[in-house]
Design a protein around this motif. Structure first.
Motif, PDB file in Angstrom:
ATOM      1  N   ALA A  84     -23.073 -18.461 -14.776  1.00 39.97           N
ATOM      2  CA  ALA A  84     -23.440 -17.050 -14.681  1.00 39.97           C
ATOM      3  C   ALA A  84     -24.439 -16.828 -13.545  1.00 39.97           C
ATOM      4  O   ALA A  84     -24.365 -15.832 -12.816  1.00 39.97           O
ATOM      5  N   PHE A  85     -25.363 -17.765 -13.381  1.00 45.82           N
ATOM      6  CA  PHE A  85     -26.354 -17.668 -12.312  1.00 45.82           C
ATOM      7  C   PHE A  85     -25.671 -17.697 -10.945  1.00 45.82           C
ATOM      8  O   PHE A  85     -25.959 -16.878 -10.070  1.00 45.82           O
ATOM      9  N   LEU A  86     -24.734 -18.627 -10.770  1.00 50.84           N
ATOM     10  CA  LEU A  86     -24.021 -18.746  -9.494  1.00 50.84           C
ATOM     11  C   LEU A  86     -23.160 -17.518  -9.231  1.00 50.84           C
ATOM     12  O   LEU A  86     -23.091 -17.023  -8.103  1.00 50.84           O
ATOM     13  N   ARG A  87     -22.528 -16.995 -10.270  1.00 50.01           N
ATOM     14  CA  ARG A  87     -21.704 -15.789 -10.132  1.00 50.01           C
ATOM     15  C   ARG A  87     -22.594 -14.612  -9.729  1.00 50.01           C
ATOM     16  O   ARG A  87     -22.257 -13.829  -8.866  1.00 50.01           O
ATOM     17  N   ARG A  88     -23.768 -14.524 -10.355  1.00 50.38           N
ATOM     18  CA  ARG A  88     -24.709 -13.450 -10.025  1.00 50.38           C
ATOM     19  C   ARG A  88     -25.139 -13.537  -8.561  1.00 50.38           C
ATOM     20  O   ARG A  88     -25.247 -12.526  -7.873  1.00 50.38           O
ATOM     21  N   GLN A  89     -25.352 -14.750  -8.084  1.00 48.30           N
ATOM     22  CA  GLN A  89     -25.721 -14.947  -6.687  1.00 48.30           C
ATOM     23  C   GLN A  89     -24.611 -14.472  -5.756  1.00 48.30           C
ATOM     24  O   GLN A  89     -24.867 -13.875  -4.713  1.00 48.30           O
ATOM     25  N   GLN A  90     -23.355 -14.743  -6.142  1.00 46.92           N
ATOM     26  CA  GLN A  90     -22.215 -14.290  -5.331  1.00 46.92           C
ATOM     27  C   GLN A  90     -22.184 -12.765  -5.263  1.00 46.92           C
ATOM     28  O   GLN A  90     -21.940 -12.198  -4.200  1.00 46.92           O
ATOM     29  N   VAL A  91     -22.424 -12.123  -6.397  1.00 44.12           N
ATOM     30  CA  VAL A  91     -22.405 -10.657  -6.450  1.00 44.12           C
ATOM     31  C   VAL A  91     -23.525 -10.089  -5.581  1.00 44.12           C
ATOM     32  O   VAL A  91     -23.308  -9.167  -4.790  1.00 44.12           O
ATOM     33  N   LEU A  92     -24.720 -10.652  -5.704  1.00 36.22           N
ATOM     34  CA  LEU A  92     -25.856 -10.169  -4.899  1.00 36.22           C
ATOM     35  C   LEU A  92     -25.609 -10.393  -3.412  1.00 36.22           C
ATOM     36  O   LEU A  92     -25.934  -9.534  -2.586  1.00 36.22           O
ATOM     37  N   GLN A  93     -25.031 -11.521  -3.066  1.00 32.80           N
ATOM     38  CA  GLN A  93     -24.727 -11.825  -1.662  1.00 32.80           C
ATOM     39  C   GLN A  93     -23.720 -10.804  -1.116  1.00 32.80           C
ATOM     40  O   GLN A  93     -23.865 -10.316   0.007  1.00 32.80           O
ATOM     41  N   LEU A  94     -22.715 -10.472  -1.920  1.00 30.08           N
ATOM     42  CA  LEU A  94     -21.723  -9.479  -1.519  1.00 30.08           C
ATOM     43  C   LEU A  94     -22.389  -8.116  -1.335  1.00 30.08           C
ATOM     44  O   LEU A  94     -22.175  -7.446  -0.320  1.00 30.08           O
ATOM     45  N   TYR A  95     -23.206  -7.709  -2.292  1.00 29.82           N
ATOM     46  CA  TYR A  95     -23.881  -6.411  -2.221  1.00 29.82           C
ATOM     47  C   TYR A  95     -24.758  -6.321  -0.968  1.00 29.82           C
ATOM     48  O   TYR A  95     -24.698  -5.347  -0.229  1.00 29.82           O
ATOM     49  N   ARG A  96     -25.528  -7.357  -0.741  1.00 26.67           N
ATOM     50  CA  ARG A  96     -26.395  -7.360   0.454  1.00 26.67           C
ATOM     51  C   ARG A  96     -25.562  -7.336   1.735  1.00 26.67           C
ATOM     52  O   ARG A  96     -25.928  -6.668   2.710  1.00 26.67           O
ATOM     53  N   GLY A  97     -24.464  -8.071   1.742  1.00 21.21           N
ATOM     54  CA  GLY A  97     -23.585  -8.096   2.914  1.00 21.21           C
ATOM     55  C   GLY A  97     -23.013  -6.718   3.203  1.00 21.21           C
ATOM     56  O   GLY A  97     -22.934  -6.289   4.363  1.00 21.21           O
ATOM     57  N   ILE A  98     -22.622  -6.011   2.160  1.00 19.55           N
ATOM     58  CA  ILE A  98     -22.090  -4.656   2.329  1.00 19.55           C
ATOM     59  C   ILE A  98     -23.170  -3.734   2.886  1.00 19.55           C
ATOM     60  O   ILE A  98     -22.932  -3.004   3.854  1.00 19.55           O
ATOM     61  N   LEU A  99     -24.360  -3.784   2.296  1.00 18.23           N
ATOM     62  CA  LEU A  99     -25.443  -2.917   2.784  1.00 18.23           C
ATOM     63  C   LEU A  99     -25.801  -3.245   4.233  1.00 18.23           C
ATOM     64  O   LEU A  99     -26.063  -2.343   5.038  1.00 18.23           O
ATOM     65  N   ARG A 100     -25.791  -4.527   4.584  1.00 13.82           N
ATOM     66  CA  ARG A 100     -26.072  -4.941   5.963  1.00 13.82           C
ATOM     67  C   ARG A 100     -25.020  -4.393   6.919  1.00 13.82           C
ATOM     68  O   ARG A 100     -25.345  -3.885   7.994  1.00 13.82           O
ATOM     69  N   ALA A 101     -23.755  -4.498   6.523  1.00  7.02           N
ATOM     70  CA  ALA A 101     -22.665  -4.010   7.372  1.00  7.02           C
ATOM     71  C   ALA A 101     -22.753  -2.492   7.539  1.00  7.02           C
ATOM     72  O   ALA A 101     -22.493  -1.968   8.630  1.00  7.02           O
ATOM     73  N   LEU A 102     -23.137  -1.801   6.484  1.00  8.71           N
ATOM     74  CA  LEU A 102     -23.196  -0.339   6.542  1.00  8.71           C
ATOM     75  C   LEU A 102     -24.258   0.167   7.513  1.00  8.71           C
ATOM     76  O   LEU A 102     -24.167   1.290   7.995  1.00  8.71           O
ATOM     77  N   ARG A 103     -25.226  -0.665   7.816  1.00 10.64           N
ATOM     78  CA  ARG A 103     -26.246  -0.260   8.808  1.00 10.64           C
ATOM     79  C   ARG A 103     -25.616   0.027  10.166  1.00 10.64           C
ATOM     80  O   ARG A 103     -26.181   0.746  10.980  1.00 10.64           O
ATOM     81  N   HIS A 104     -24.437  -0.552  10.400  1.00 15.76           N
ATOM     82  CA  HIS A 104     -23.784  -0.412  11.705  1.00 15.76           C
ATOM     83  C   HIS A 104     -22.808   0.760  11.761  1.00 15.76           C
ATOM     84  O   HIS A 104     -22.187   0.991  12.792  1.00 15.76           O
ATOM     85  N   VAL A 105     -22.668   1.489  10.648  1.00 12.58           N
ATOM     86  CA  VAL A 105     -21.820   2.687  10.651  1.00 12.58           C
ATOM     87  C   VAL A 105     -22.549   3.742  11.477  1.00 12.58           C
ATOM     88  O   VAL A 105     -23.692   4.086  11.179  1.00 12.58           O
ATOM     89  N   PRO A 106     -21.907   4.235  12.545  1.00 13.73           N
ATOM     90  CA  PRO A 106     -22.617   5.117  13.478  1.00 13.73           C
ATOM     91  C   PRO A 106     -23.057   6.468  12.887  1.00 13.73           C
ATOM     92  O   PRO A 106     -24.174   6.905  13.137  1.00 13.73           O
ATOM     93  N   ALA A 107     -22.217   7.103  12.110  1.00 16.72           N
ATOM     94  CA  ALA A 107     -22.542   8.448  11.607  1.00 16.72           C
ATOM     95  C   ALA A 107     -23.409   8.354  10.347  1.00 16.72           C
ATOM     96  O   ALA A 107     -23.021   7.717   9.366  1.00 16.72           O
ATOM     97  N   GLU A 108     -24.548   9.016  10.386  1.00 14.96           N
ATOM     98  CA  GLU A 108     -25.503   8.998   9.271  1.00 14.96           C
ATOM     99  C   GLU A 108     -24.856   9.448   7.962  1.00 14.96           C
ATOM    100  O   GLU A 108     -25.047   8.834   6.922  1.00 14.96           O
TER     101      GLU A 108
END
Length: 81
Positions: free
Chosen positions: A8-32
């Motif tokens: 469960a701990f490892l699965r949670r880490q995967q989910v958090l890594q995915l969430y952070r990756g999505i938020l990081r990628a969204l920083r590059h979306v040009p339109a606010e």
């Protein structure tokens, strides 16, 4: 907070890594406005599924999320060039 099994701990880490990756990628979306919409959408999707317990369903959601993240990153990269 209840103790998590190693699995469960490892699965949670995967989910958090995915969430952070999505938020990081969204920083590059040009339109606010688009950036805000996508961020709210991602946050709501994760919130809606936070109580999921079925292992196969969680694994499938992580796989789908990673595919969507890669697609978003590809789209953003193409838009830049």
């Amino acid at each position: 907070m209840p103790r998590l099994s190693l699995k469960a701990f490892l699965r949670r880490q995967q989910v958090l890594q995915l969430y952070r990756g999505i938020l990081r990628a969204l920083r590059h979306v040009p339109a606010e406005e688009d950036r805000r919409y996508l961020k709210d959408w991602a946050r709501e999707e994760f919130r809606r599924n936070k109580d999921a317990t079925e292992e196969d369903a969680i694994r499938m959601m992580i796989t789908q999320g990673n595919m969507q993240l890669r697609e978003l990153q590809r789209t953003l990269k193409l838009a830049k060039s």
